[in-house]
Write a protein that holds these residues in place. Sequence first.
Motif, PDB file in Angstrom:
ATOM      1  N   THR A 296       0.836  -1.209   0.000  1.00  0.00           N
ATOM      2  CA  THR A 296       0.000   0.000   0.000  1.00  0.00           C
ATOM      3  C   THR A 296       0.869   1.255   0.000  1.00  0.00           C
ATOM      4  O   THR A 296       0.579   2.230  -0.727  1.00  0.00           O
ATOM      5  CB  THR A 296      -0.914  -0.005   1.227  1.00  0.00           C
ATOM      6  OG1 THR A 296      -1.754  -1.166   1.171  1.00  0.00           O
ATOM      7  CG2 THR A 296      -1.789   1.247   1.269  1.00  0.00           C
ATOM      8  N   GLN A 297       1.949   1.231   0.784  1.00  0.00           N
ATOM      9  CA  GLN A 297       2.851   2.383   0.831  1.00  0.00           C
ATOM     10  C   GLN A 297       3.508   2.607  -0.532  1.00  0.00           C
ATOM     11  O   GLN A 297       3.659   3.744  -0.988  1.00  0.00           O
ATOM     12  CB  GLN A 297       3.930   2.163   1.895  1.00  0.00           C
ATOM     13  CG  GLN A 297       3.412   2.242   3.328  1.00  0.00           C
ATOM     14  CD  GLN A 297       4.535   1.996   4.332  1.00  0.00           C
ATOM     15  OE1 GLN A 297       4.875   0.863   4.627  1.00  0.00           O
ATOM     16  NE2 GLN A 297       5.081   3.078   4.830  1.00  0.00           N
ATOM     17  N   LEU A 298       3.891   1.517  -1.182  1.00  0.00           N
ATOM     18  CA  LEU A 298       4.527   1.631  -2.494  1.00  0.00           C
ATOM     19  C   LEU A 298       3.560   2.207  -3.520  1.00  0.00           C
ATOM     20  O   LEU A 298       3.932   3.055  -4.346  1.00  0.00           O
ATOM     21  CB  LEU A 298       5.038   0.258  -2.963  1.00  0.00           C
ATOM     22  CG  LEU A 298       6.240  -0.306  -2.199  1.00  0.00           C
ATOM     23  CD1 LEU A 298       6.491  -1.754  -2.589  1.00  0.00           C
ATOM     24  CD2 LEU A 298       7.493   0.541  -2.479  1.00  0.00           C
ATOM     25  N   LYS A 299       2.342   1.730  -3.492  1.00  0.00           N
ATOM     26  CA  LYS A 299       1.338   2.249  -4.422  1.00  0.00           C
ATOM     27  C   LYS A 299       1.039   3.727  -4.153  1.00  0.00           C
ATOM     28  O   LYS A 299       0.618   4.460  -5.051  1.00  0.00           O
ATOM     29  CB  LYS A 299       0.055   1.430  -4.329  1.00  0.00           C
ATOM     30  CG  LYS A 299       0.189   0.033  -4.922  1.00  0.00           C
ATOM     31  CD  LYS A 299      -1.122  -0.744  -4.806  1.00  0.00           C
ATOM     32  CE  LYS A 299      -1.018  -2.119  -5.471  1.00  0.00           C
ATOM     33  NZ  LYS A 299      -2.266  -2.894  -5.330  1.00  0.00           N
ATOM     34  N   GLY A 300       1.284   4.147  -2.913  1.00  0.00           N
ATOM     35  CA  GLY A 300       1.072   5.544  -2.562  1.00  0.00           C
ATOM     36  C   GLY A 300       2.253   6.424  -2.911  1.00  0.00           C
ATOM     37  O   GLY A 300       2.257   7.621  -2.584  1.00  0.00           O
ATOM     38  N   ALA A 342       5.293 -11.621 -15.598  1.00  0.00           N
ATOM     39  CA  ALA A 342       3.963 -11.090 -15.898  1.00  0.00           C
ATOM     40  C   ALA A 342       3.975  -9.566 -15.945  1.00  0.00           C
ATOM     41  O   ALA A 342       3.077  -8.944 -16.506  1.00  0.00           O
ATOM     42  CB  ALA A 342       2.957 -11.576 -14.856  1.00  0.00           C
ATOM     43  N   LEU A 343       4.994  -8.944 -15.349  1.00  0.00           N
ATOM     44  CA  LEU A 343       5.101  -7.481 -15.365  1.00  0.00           C
ATOM     45  C   LEU A 343       5.513  -7.026 -16.764  1.00  0.00           C
ATOM     46  O   LEU A 343       6.337  -7.663 -17.427  1.00  0.00           O
ATOM     47  CB  LEU A 343       6.124  -7.026 -14.320  1.00  0.00           C
ATOM     48  CG  LEU A 343       5.807  -7.433 -12.866  1.00  0.00           C
ATOM     49  CD1 LEU A 343       6.961  -7.076 -11.946  1.00  0.00           C
ATOM     50  CD2 LEU A 343       4.506  -6.788 -12.394  1.00  0.00           C
ATOM     51  N   SER A 344       4.994  -5.894 -17.199  1.00  0.00           N
ATOM     52  CA  SER A 344       5.194  -5.508 -18.603  1.00  0.00           C
ATOM     53  C   SER A 344       6.087  -4.291 -18.806  1.00  0.00           C
ATOM     54  O   SER A 344       6.703  -4.147 -19.861  1.00  0.00           O
ATOM     55  CB  SER A 344       3.837  -5.256 -19.266  1.00  0.00           C
ATOM     56  OG  SER A 344       3.126  -4.248 -18.557  1.00  0.00           O
ATOM     57  N   LYS A 345       6.194  -3.408 -17.828  1.00  0.00           N
ATOM     58  CA  LYS A 345       7.003  -2.216 -18.047  1.00  0.00           C
ATOM     59  C   LYS A 345       7.775  -1.859 -16.776  1.00  0.00           C
ATOM     60  O   LYS A 345       7.313  -2.111 -15.656  1.00  0.00           O
ATOM     61  CB  LYS A 345       6.139  -1.034 -18.473  1.00  0.00           C
ATOM     62  CG  LYS A 345       5.029  -0.681 -17.502  1.00  0.00           C
ATOM     63  CD  LYS A 345       4.142   0.438 -18.064  1.00  0.00           C
ATOM     64  CE  LYS A 345       3.016   0.766 -17.076  1.00  0.00           C
ATOM     65  NZ  LYS A 345       2.145   1.838 -17.589  1.00  0.00           N
ATOM     66  N   PRO A 346       8.980  -1.305 -16.915  1.00  0.00           N
ATOM     67  CA  PRO A 346       9.796  -0.951 -15.753  1.00  0.00           C
ATOM     68  C   PRO A 346       9.030  -0.078 -14.771  1.00  0.00           C
ATOM     69  O   PRO A 346       8.295   0.839 -15.163  1.00  0.00           O
ATOM     70  CB  PRO A 346      10.988  -0.209 -16.360  1.00  0.00           C
ATOM     71  CG  PRO A 346      11.089  -0.765 -17.747  1.00  0.00           C
ATOM     72  CD  PRO A 346       9.677  -1.017 -18.174  1.00  0.00           C
ATOM     73  N   GLY A 347       9.204  -0.365 -13.490  1.00  0.00           N
ATOM     74  CA  GLY A 347       8.540   0.377 -12.427  1.00  0.00           C
ATOM     75  C   GLY A 347       7.240  -0.270 -11.993  1.00  0.00           C
ATOM     76  O   GLY A 347       6.715   0.055 -10.917  1.00  0.00           O
ATOM     77  N   GLU A 348       6.685  -1.200 -12.781  1.00  0.00           N
ATOM     78  CA  GLU A 348       5.417  -1.841 -12.434  1.00  0.00           C
ATOM     79  C   GLU A 348       5.620  -2.766 -11.240  1.00  0.00           C
ATOM     80  O   GLU A 348       6.641  -3.451 -11.112  1.00  0.00           O
ATOM     81  CB  GLU A 348       4.897  -2.642 -13.629  1.00  0.00           C
ATOM     82  CG  GLU A 348       3.507  -3.233 -13.415  1.00  0.00           C
ATOM     83  CD  GLU A 348       3.010  -3.979 -14.639  1.00  0.00           C
ATOM     84  OE1 GLU A 348       1.936  -4.601 -14.541  1.00  0.00           O
ATOM     85  OE2 GLU A 348       3.700  -3.941 -15.689  1.00  0.00           O
ATOM     86  N   LEU A 349       4.617  -2.783 -10.336  1.00  0.00           N
ATOM     87  CA  LEU A 349       4.669  -3.596  -9.119  1.00  0.00           C
ATOM     88  C   LEU A 349       3.781  -4.828  -9.260  1.00  0.00           C
ATOM     89  O   LEU A 349       2.729  -4.791  -9.896  1.00  0.00           O
ATOM     90  CB  LEU A 349       4.205  -2.788  -7.904  1.00  0.00           C
ATOM     91  CG  LEU A 349       5.051  -1.584  -7.499  1.00  0.00           C
ATOM     92  CD1 LEU A 349       4.324  -0.783  -6.419  1.00  0.00           C
ATOM     93  CD2 LEU A 349       6.412  -2.026  -7.003  1.00  0.00           C
ATOM     94  N   SER A 350       4.200  -5.898  -8.645  1.00  0.00           N
ATOM     95  CA  SER A 350       3.360  -7.094  -8.578  1.00  0.00           C
ATOM     96  C   SER A 350       2.460  -7.002  -7.351  1.00  0.00           C
ATOM     97  O   SER A 350       2.638  -6.134  -6.485  1.00  0.00           O
ATOM     98  CB  SER A 350       4.236  -8.337  -8.462  1.00  0.00           C
ATOM     99  OG  SER A 350       4.827  -8.406  -7.160  1.00  0.00           O
TER     100      SER A 350
END
Length: 638
Positions: A296-300, A342-350
Amino acid sequence: MLMDKLREGAQGRGAKIVFWLIILSFSLAGVGSYLNRPADTSPAKVNDQPITAQEFDQAYQSERGRMQQQFGESFAELADNPEYVRQMRQAVLDRLINQLAVDQQAREAKIRIGDQQIKDTIRAMPEFQKDGQFNNELYLNLLSQARLDPNSFSESIRNQLLQQTWASSLTGTDFVLPSEVTLIDKLLQQTRDAQLYTVPVAHFQKTVSVTDAELETYYKANSNQFRSQEQVNVNFVELDAAALAANIKVEDRELRDYYEQHIDQYRTAERRQVAHILISDKDAAVAEKQAETVLTQLKGGADFAALAKEFSSDKLSARNGGELDWFERGVMDPEFEKAAFALSKPGELSAVVKSQFGLHIIKLVGVQPEHERPFDEVKADVLAKLKADKARDLFIDQQQKLSELAFENPDSLDVVSESMGLKLQQSGLMTTSTAKAPFDDAKLKQQAFAENLRDTNANSEVITVGEGKAYVLHILEHKPAMVRPLADVKADVEAAVKLQKAQVEAEKQAATLLSKLNNGEDVSALVKELDVKVESKTGISRTGATLVGTLLNELFRMPHPAADKPVRKLVAMPEGDQVILVLNKVTDTDQPSAAKSMLQTQLAQGRMIASQAALLQQARDAATIEYNPLFNSQPVSE
């Protein structure tokens, strides 16, 4: 009528007895064949756990491969010795027994090794790295050469780690006392002052006389010293794959076809780099809650590297912001890998990913897509490989032709040479110790001195050497080994007898000189008469090169001299000289050496190695080991 009589005979008592005897014999034969089925083929058992024939065969073949790499072509000669092979087989079996005994004790201690630890260990092995990075193709190639598959190799690494962990848990408390280090450091720094009186054997070789009877007696007693070696002179032809390859022409169309057919060799698999935060806790609920909070912190918008350093249980990657090395498919934990790819672009989070190591939050850092190297870039490599393939095929065809011609024309190699355009070469007279290339190869040397080739006066079979050379031999001349006549070796015999008598006289005179020194007598006249070399040496250390090894070892075995009373010892040197060592002074120091700290580490390592060896012996002694009596008669695939 005849059939009726036969029918009557078959119903009689005698016929029935014969019939049942036949049935009984078949029954017993059946039972016998059942009872005589091949017995257990496992070479040994440790506490009722078998070492399978397959495990032994794989270990044996791996050892053969290692020995072939170590000894090269000379290994073939060793492998032809049945006693050497028997000892090597027994050594391999004993190593497997030791491993299994230790493995059993480690497992009893409830020690476990995780899959990731095995992967990390393999990836860190320098044998499998290229340009500082793990190379999967190199890894698979080396395993193939060693006749191993990845699963069995991983299991062997697991066993090694298991045994190391078990041994370390028991020997990790070993220590060296400071007083021990101080004492050994003091001994290593100790120096000694000495005098040397060297009584030269050469002095007596000039003066001793030898009779004909002594020569005859020595010659008869030591006749084997004067044997001439067996000699042969060999005709041979050589088929060389490299020479064939040099003449092979390749069309550009063939190169492109080869490139397209082997495109996988020039394709780099997709690779990814990710960063991760590993959350692990004994309480699964606590770990899951913490992982969701971090996500949650990362998404924020929180900084991934900062949270990795704060929360990740993987401290090694956490120091680098959670980043891992580049990897391709088939390397990481399956669930981790599935999420990462499964991640498609740099910086994307699982999402939160569960693996056997805990809970992960994965961030894609970079992607290296699958890449095919263009034809022009790899053309030289394609050309080399295609020519090698063609040369290999041509070499096999020519080798077959060589074999047929040599067999059909056994009396000489003239037809073979002319038909195939191969140069007819000759070794000249040689012995097994003077043989030069190509007869320094064990297989060629063995055939050159083969009795059956001499007896039949025929060409040899085709003998392959390495991967690209083949030979056929024909023995032209043979001179058997024999004892050379005394007249031919008289000078050698005389020199040997003189040396023997001179050594006896040198020892006698050196003993006389030592006695005079011990009695305090003046020895100057005797020293001059015997050409004795007198030397004084000070500050001799254990690690110095002041004295040859024999004298240095003897000097430091001698007891400390009392005041004004040196210690003396007579030492016989290998070449026949006699040396009187006179130890005059021993000097010790209480000052520590610069190497003292390193010495403590070396002593600790030595003690740990000794402890591990003792643990291994203890594990073996505690085990019940059963050997298969048929072990050394069981075939092993070559």
